[in-house]
Design an enzyme around this catalytic site. Structure first.
Site, PDB file in Angstrom:
ATOM      1  N   SER A  63       0.822  -1.216   0.000  1.00  0.00           N
ATOM      2  CA  SER A  63       0.000   0.000   0.000  1.00  0.00           C
ATOM      3  C   SER A  63       0.855   1.265   0.000  1.00  0.00           C
ATOM      4  O   SER A  63       2.021   1.252   0.400  1.00  0.00           O
ATOM      5  CB  SER A  63      -0.900   0.035   1.228  1.00  0.00           C
TER       6      SER A  63
HETATM    7  N1  SAH Z   1      -1.178  -3.454   3.565  1.00  0.00           N
HETATM    8  C1  SAH Z   1      -0.673  -4.414   2.633  1.00  0.00           C
HETATM    9  C2  SAH Z   1      -1.629  -4.402   1.451  1.00  0.00           C
HETATM   10  C3  SAH Z   1      -1.584  -5.561   0.595  1.00  0.00           C
HETATM   11  S1  SAH Z   1      -2.773  -5.510  -0.712  1.00  0.00           S
HETATM   12  C4  SAH Z   1       0.732  -3.986   2.235  1.00  0.00           C
HETATM   13  O1  SAH Z   1       1.020  -2.791   2.341  1.00  0.00           O
HETATM   14  O2  SAH Z   1       1.547  -4.801   1.812  1.00  0.00           O
HETATM   15  C5  SAH Z   1      -4.118  -6.394   0.026  1.00  0.00           C
HETATM   16  C6  SAH Z   1      -3.867  -7.842   0.351  1.00  0.00           C
HETATM   17  O3  SAH Z   1      -5.108  -8.417   0.726  1.00  0.00           O
HETATM   18  C7  SAH Z   1      -3.336  -8.692  -0.793  1.00  0.00           C
HETATM   19  O4  SAH Z   1      -2.104  -9.228  -0.444  1.00  0.00           O
HETATM   20  C8  SAH Z   1      -4.408  -9.776  -0.959  1.00  0.00           C
HETATM   21  O5  SAH Z   1      -3.844 -11.061  -1.276  1.00  0.00           O
HETATM   22  C9  SAH Z   1      -5.056  -9.785   0.402  1.00  0.00           C
HETATM   23  N2  SAH Z   1      -6.396 -10.360   0.446  1.00  0.00           N
HETATM   24  C10 SAH Z   1      -7.423 -10.195  -0.414  1.00  0.00           C
HETATM   25  N3  SAH Z   1      -8.506 -10.897  -0.021  1.00  0.00           N
HETATM   26  C11 SAH Z   1      -8.153 -11.514   1.137  1.00  0.00           C
HETATM   27  C12 SAH Z   1      -8.835 -12.398   2.027  1.00  0.00           C
HETATM   28  N4  SAH Z   1     -10.098 -12.804   1.834  1.00  0.00           N
HETATM   29  N5  SAH Z   1      -8.166 -12.855   3.103  1.00  0.00           N
HETATM   30  C13 SAH Z   1      -6.881 -12.477   3.341  1.00  0.00           C
HETATM   31  N6  SAH Z   1      -6.186 -11.667   2.534  1.00  0.00           N
HETATM   32  C14 SAH Z   1      -6.810 -11.177   1.440  1.00  0.00           C
END
Ligand code: SAH
Length: 218
Positions: A63
């Site tokens: 993010s």
């Molecule tokens: N705050 C994190 C954002 C990652 S993007 C960072 O800065 O690295 C959002 C993440 O949510 C992705 O890695 C995706 O795989 C995850 N995601 C999406 N649906 C999900 C679910 N049902 N359960 C767990 N993770 C999920």
């Protein structure tokens, strides 16, 4: 990157956070103390300090720092809080939450991301995090209730099972809306009488997907 270049880049990033309206000293200190380059893949290392989302493995993104800061500030995490994070991705937001909370439980549906995040958090000496592979829409019932819940992927609505795992007096921050449209970042406060919703800003997140990807393997 030379130490000078690094501290200059960090200063510029801190300025972007202030410009995004973040004023909470504890949040700013936590953001300053977590080296984002640790959570960024090698190919993008020299862009680690830009206030932008960047690609990570499994087609996901780390993010944008100012969004991480805005969400963390809205969550109002105190040192006594037990926090649930859904969509840990790179583990960057997890590290920030771990600096502020008593304990963080984090769920990510891509196993390779969980492995990497776990390694990176341990490498930074962050030990108050439990991270696991799973479908975060179901929350973590064995550890509920939580004082705070942060969802880092966009759902059509705040998932019911997560709201049920929020303690009365607790706060949840979640982006809602379709993944290909502008979504809204929502803060939900659970009171004795029900739920109070506040719209914080327009955002763009990857979708919250129910179930598990096939590439996780057995
Ligand atoms: N705050 C994190 C954002 C990652 S993007 C960072 O800065 O690295 C959002 C993440 O949510 C992705 O890695 C995706 O795989 C995850 N995601 C999406 N649906 C999900 C679910 N049902 N359960 C767990 N993770 C999920």
């Amino acid at each position: 990157m030379t130490p000078d270049h690094r501290s200059e880049s960090l200063m510029r990033l801190m300025l972007s956070l202030r410009q995004a309206g973040v004023t909470d000293k504890r949040v700013l200190t936590a953001m300053e103390s977590v080296p984002r380059d640790v959570f960024v893949d090698r190919a993008f290392k020299d862009r680690s300090w830009e206030d932008r989302p960047l690609p990570i493995a499994c087609g996901q993104t780390i993010s944008q720092p100012s969004i991480v800061a805005v969400m963390t500030e809205a969550l109002n995490v105190t040192p006594r809080c037990k926090v649930l994070e859904i969509g840990a991705g790179s583990g960057y937001q997890t590290a920030i939450l771990a600096r502020l909370a008593r304990r963080v439980y984090a769920i990510e549906r891509h196993r390779p991301l969980v492995r990497l995040a776990r390694e990176r958090l341990e490498g930074l000496g962050i030990h108050n995090v439990t991270i696991r592979t799973g479908d975060g829409t179901r929350g973590w019932p064995e550890q509920a209730p939580f004082d705070r819940i942060l969802v880092a992927a966009a759902a059509d609505d705040a998932p019911r099972m997560l709201l049920d795992q929020l303690r009365p007096g607790g706060i949840m921050v979640v982006p809602v809306g379709q993944s290909d449209e502008v979504q809204q970042l929502i803060k939900i406060e659970k009171t004795e009488d029900g739920l109070d919703y506040t719209v914080l800003s327009d955002v763009l997140f990857v979708p919250l997907i129910e179930g598990m990807p096939e590439e996780n393997g057995p």
